[in-house]
Design a protein around this motif. Structure first.
Motif, short mmCIF file in Angstrom:
data_model
loop_
_atom_site.label_atom_id
_atom_site.label_comp_id
_atom_site.label_asym_id
_atom_site.label_seq_id
_atom_site.Cartn_x
_atom_site.Cartn_y
_atom_site.Cartn_z
N LEU A 179 0.83 -1.21 0.00
CA LEU A 179 0.00 0.00 0.00
C LEU A 179 0.86 1.25 0.00
O LEU A 179 0.55 2.24 -0.68
CB LEU A 179 -0.94 0.01 1.21
N SER A 180 1.94 1.23 0.79
CA SER A 180 2.83 2.38 0.84
C SER A 180 3.43 2.67 -0.53
O SER A 180 3.53 3.82 -0.96
CB SER A 180 3.94 2.14 1.86
N ALA A 181 3.82 1.60 -1.24
CA ALA A 181 4.40 1.78 -2.58
C ALA A 181 3.34 2.25 -3.58
O ALA A 181 3.60 3.13 -4.41
CB ALA A 181 5.01 0.46 -3.05
N TYR A 182 2.13 1.69 -3.51
CA TYR A 182 1.07 2.05 -4.47
C TYR A 182 0.70 3.53 -4.32
O TYR A 182 0.54 4.24 -5.32
CB TYR A 182 -0.16 1.17 -4.25
N GLY B 226 4.77 8.19 2.56
CA GLY B 226 5.94 8.25 3.41
C GLY B 226 5.68 7.54 4.73
O GLY B 226 4.60 6.99 4.97
N PRO B 227 6.66 7.56 5.64
CA PRO B 227 6.51 6.87 6.93
C PRO B 227 5.31 7.34 7.75
O PRO B 227 4.64 6.53 8.39
CB PRO B 227 7.83 7.20 7.65
N ILE B 228 5.02 8.65 7.74
CA ILE B 228 3.92 9.17 8.54
C ILE B 228 2.59 8.62 8.04
O ILE B 228 1.78 8.07 8.81
CB ILE B 228 3.91 10.71 8.52
N ALA B 229 2.33 8.76 6.73
CA ALA B 229 1.07 8.26 6.17
C ALA B 229 0.99 6.75 6.30
O ALA B 229 -0.09 6.20 6.59
CB ALA B 229 0.95 8.69 4.71
N SER B 230 2.10 6.05 6.11
CA SER B 230 2.10 4.59 6.23
C SER B 230 1.72 4.15 7.64
O SER B 230 0.94 3.21 7.83
CB SER B 230 3.48 4.03 5.87
N PHE C 42 -11.73 1.55 -3.48
CA PHE C 42 -11.78 2.59 -4.51
C PHE C 42 -11.08 3.88 -4.05
O PHE C 42 -11.21 4.91 -4.72
CB PHE C 42 -13.23 2.91 -4.88
N ALA C 43 -10.36 3.83 -2.93
CA ALA C 43 -9.70 5.04 -2.41
C ALA C 43 -8.72 5.60 -3.44
O ALA C 43 -7.82 4.88 -3.90
CB ALA C 43 -8.96 4.72 -1.12
N PRO C 44 -8.85 6.89 -3.82
CA PRO C 44 -7.97 7.46 -4.83
C PRO C 44 -6.59 7.86 -4.31
O PRO C 44 -5.65 8.00 -5.08
CB PRO C 44 -8.74 8.69 -5.30
N ASN C 45 -6.46 8.06 -2.99
CA ASN C 45 -5.17 8.42 -2.41
C ASN C 45 -5.13 7.93 -0.97
O ASN C 45 -6.13 7.46 -0.42
CB ASN C 45 -4.91 9.93 -2.50
N VAL C 46 -3.96 8.05 -0.36
CA VAL C 46 -3.77 7.46 0.95
C VAL C 46 -4.61 8.15 2.02
O VAL C 46 -5.11 7.50 2.96
CB VAL C 46 -2.27 7.48 1.33
N TRP C 47 -4.86 9.45 1.90
CA TRP C 47 -5.60 10.16 2.95
C TRP C 47 -7.09 9.83 2.90
O TRP C 47 -7.75 9.76 3.94
CB TRP C 47 -5.35 11.66 2.85
#
Length: 485
Positions: free
Chosen positions: A35-38, A42-46, A93-98
Motif C-alpha cells: 500500500l505504501s508503494a502504491y 511516506g513513513p507518517i502516512a504509512s 476505490f480510495a484514490p489516495n492514501v488520505w
C-alpha cells in the motif's frame, strides 16, 4: 429455536462478526509495504494507515458500549455490521492514501459497534457453567482472526492486489448481516434514562490521540520536535481533564467506583499490559522476514502462523479449565509462558537465526496469551452487574485495543530508532528495500530491541496479574445468579 439452543446460535452469529472485525486489525500488517508503494506514502502516512483504524476503534468501543446499555444491543449490532461492510467495499476505490485513512476511520466505527455488543450478549445469554467455554470460543475466534490476518492479507496482495484486502470483507459481512437479523432477539437497553457522557468521550479521545501521535512520529521527526511534544502535552492534560470530569458527571463513561474491586482493577490493567506486550509480535515478525530475509507478503504471513497455532490450542483448553482453576493461576501462568516466548524472539532475531527458534517463541507467545485472555475476560464480565456490562466490556476492549495501538506505534518506533535517517523508510518498503549487509545488521538490532522491550512489558504484566486476589469468585457467582438467562 428454543431457549436452550439460542445461546449457541447467538455465539455462532456474533463470532462471525468478531471474525470480520479482528481480521481487519492485522490484514494490513503484511500488506503495508504494498500500500505504501502504491500510494507513494511516506513513513507518517504509512503509520496512520494502521493506526487510524486501531485508534478510532479503541475509543469508539467505549462510546458505543454505553449506547448499547441504553438503547439495546441487537439494533446497534446490525447497524455496525452493515456500516462496516459498506465502508470495506469503498476502501478498495480510495484514490489516495488520505481518503483511505478516512475510510479506515469509518470502518473502525462500524467495527467498534460490533465488538462492544458481542461479549455482553454472550454473557447475558449463557449460564455460568458454560460461560467459560463460550468466552473461550469467542476469544479463540478473535485471536485466531487477528493472527490469521497477515496470512490472508499477504495472500490477497500476492495473488490479486491490495484492494482485495478490503473487498473480501463484503461477502462475509452480507452473510453475517442476514444471519444476525434472523437469529438475534431484540433485548431492550438495561440502562434506559441514562445520558451519554459527551465531554468524557471527547477528553479520552484527545488524550489517547495525542499519545499515539507522539509515539508514531517521535522516531521520524524527532522527540524534541514541537508536534511530538504537543502530542505528549495533550495526552497528560486531557487525561487529567477526563479523570476530573468522570468523578463529577452523573452518568460517566467510566465508573471509577468499579475499580475499588482490586480483582477488577488488576484484571483490566493486566488486559492493557498484555495487549501492549504481545500485539505487535505478528507485525514485527512479518516485517522482519520481508526486510531481512526478502520474503514476499504471502510467505511472510505464513511465518507468523505459530502464534495462531498457540492461540488456537490454548483458548478452548483454558475455557474448559476456567471453572476448575482460579483466574490468578491460569492468567499468570499464561503470561509467564508468553515471557519465555519473548525471550526466545529477542535472542534469536538475526540474519543467521534459525526459523525454528523464532517459531517456538511465537508459539509460546500465542499459547500464553490464550491462557491469559479467557479467564481474565470472564473475571471482568462477572464482577459487574448486567446493566453495566456494556460499559465494562467497552472499557476492557478499549484498554486492549489501546494496548494494540501503542504496541504497534512503539514497536515501529523502537525498530527505526537505531537506524540512520536514510534507512528508516526501508522498514516500510519490505522486500523491496535496498539494503547492504551492514544495514541488515543494524535493522536486525532494531527488531531485537523491540522484542526485548516487549519481554520487559510481559514481566510487568505478570506482576500486575499476580496482584489480583481471589475474593471475586463469590461475587462473580452472585452476579451471575441474579441474571435471567
Amino acid at each position: 429455536m428454543n431457549n436452550k439452543s439460542y445461546p449457541w446460535h447467538l455465539l455462532l452469529v456474533t463470532s462471525l462478526g468478531v471474525l470480520l472485525v479482528t481480521l481487519n486489525l492485522s490484514t494490513l500488517n503484511v500488506a503495508l509495504p504494498e500500500l505504501s508503494a502504491y500510494f507513494n506514502a511516506g513513513p507518517i502516512a504509512s503509520n496512520w494507515i494502521l493506526l487510524s483504524y486501531m485508534l478510532f476503534n479503541s475509543i469508539l468501543i467505549l462510546v458505543f458500549g454505553k449506547w448499547a446499555d441504553i438503547y439495546g444491543r441487537r439494533r446497534l449490532y446490525l447497524i455496525g455490521l452493515a456500516g462496516f461492510t459498506a465502508v470495506s467495499f469503498l476502501c478498495g476505490f480510495a484514490p489516495n492514501v488520505w481518503v483511505l485513512i478516512v475510510l479506515r476511520i469509518l470502518q473502525a466505527a462500524g467495527g467498534a459497534i460490533i465488538i462492544t455488543n458481542t461479549t455482553p450478549m454472550i454473557t447475558d445469554a449463557f449460564p455460568e457453567r458454560s460461560l467459560g467455554t463460550a468466552l473461550g470460543i469467542n476469544v479463540l475466534v478473535s485471536s485466531a482472526a487477528q493472527l490469521l490476518g497477515p496470512v490472508i492479507g499477504g495472500y490477497f496482495v500476492y495473488i490479486l492486489d491490495w484492494r482485495w484486502v478490503f473487498w473480501f470483507n463484503v461477502p462475509i459481512g452480507i452473510i453475517g448481516l442476514v444471519w444476525a437479523s434472523i437469529v438475534l432477539r431484540p433485548v431492550p437497553g438495561k440502562a434506559r434514562g441514562e445520558k451519554m457522557d459527551m465531554y468524557g468521550n471527547l477528553f479520552i479521545f484527545l488524550s489517547v490521540g495525542g499519545l499515539i501521535f507522539s509515539f508514531s512520529q517521535g522516531s521520524i521527526i524527532g522527540w524534541g520536535s514541537l508536534p511530538v511534544v504537543a502530542g505528549l502535552v495533550m495526552f497528560v492534560v486531557f487525561l487529567v481533564c477526563f479523570i476530573w470530569w468522570e468523578r463529577r458527571v452523573s452518568y460517566p463513561t467510566v465508573d471509577f467506583g468499579m475499580f475499588r474491586d482490586r480483582a477488577y482493577a488488576m484484571a483490566n490493567l493486566a488486559t492493557f499490559l498484555n495487549a501492549l506486550a504481545r500485539s505487535s509480535v505478528v507485525l514485527l515478525v512479518a516485517l522482519y522476514f520481508q526486510v531481512v530475509h526478502k520474503e514476499n507478503t504471502f510467505v511472510a504471513g505464513l511465518h507468523v502462523l505459530p502464534v495462531t497455532a498457540g492461540m488456537i490450542l490454548a483458548s478452548p483448553i483454558v475455557g474448559a479449565l476456567s471453572s476448575r482453576y482460579s483466574t490468578l493461576a491460569l492468567s499468570t501462568s499464561g503470561l509467564l509462558m508468553a515471557s519465555i516466548g519473548m525471550l526466545l524472539l529477542s535472542v534469536h532475531t538475526g540474519v543467521e537465526a534459525s526459523y525454528w527458534w523464532i517459531a517456538a517463541g511465537q508459539f509460546l507467545v500465542g499459547f500464553g496469551s490464550g491462557m491469559f485472555m479467557t479467564p481474565n475476560t470472564k473475571s471482568i464480565m462477572l464482577t459487574v452487574p448486567p446493566e453495566k456490562r456494556g460499559v465494562a466490556n467497552g472499557l476492557r476492549s478499549m484498554l486492549q485495543n489501546i494496548g494494540v495501538v501503542i504496541s504497534t506505534a512503539m514497536s515501529l518506533m523502537l525498530v527505526t530508532s537505531v537506524l540512520p535517517a536514510d534507512l528508516k523508510d526501508s522498514i516500510y518498503a519490505g522486500a523491496n528495500a535496498e539494503v547492504s549487509g551492514d544495514d541488515i545488521q543494524l535493522i536486525s538490532g532494531g527488531f531485537r530491541l523491540a522484542f526485548l522491550t516487549l519481554m520487559v512489558l510481559t514481566f510487568i504484566s505478570i506482576a500486575v496479574s499476580y496482584m489480583r486476589n481471589n475474593k471475586s469468585t463469590g461475587k462473580e457467582k452472585n452476579v451471575t445468579a441474579s441474571t435471567t438467562v
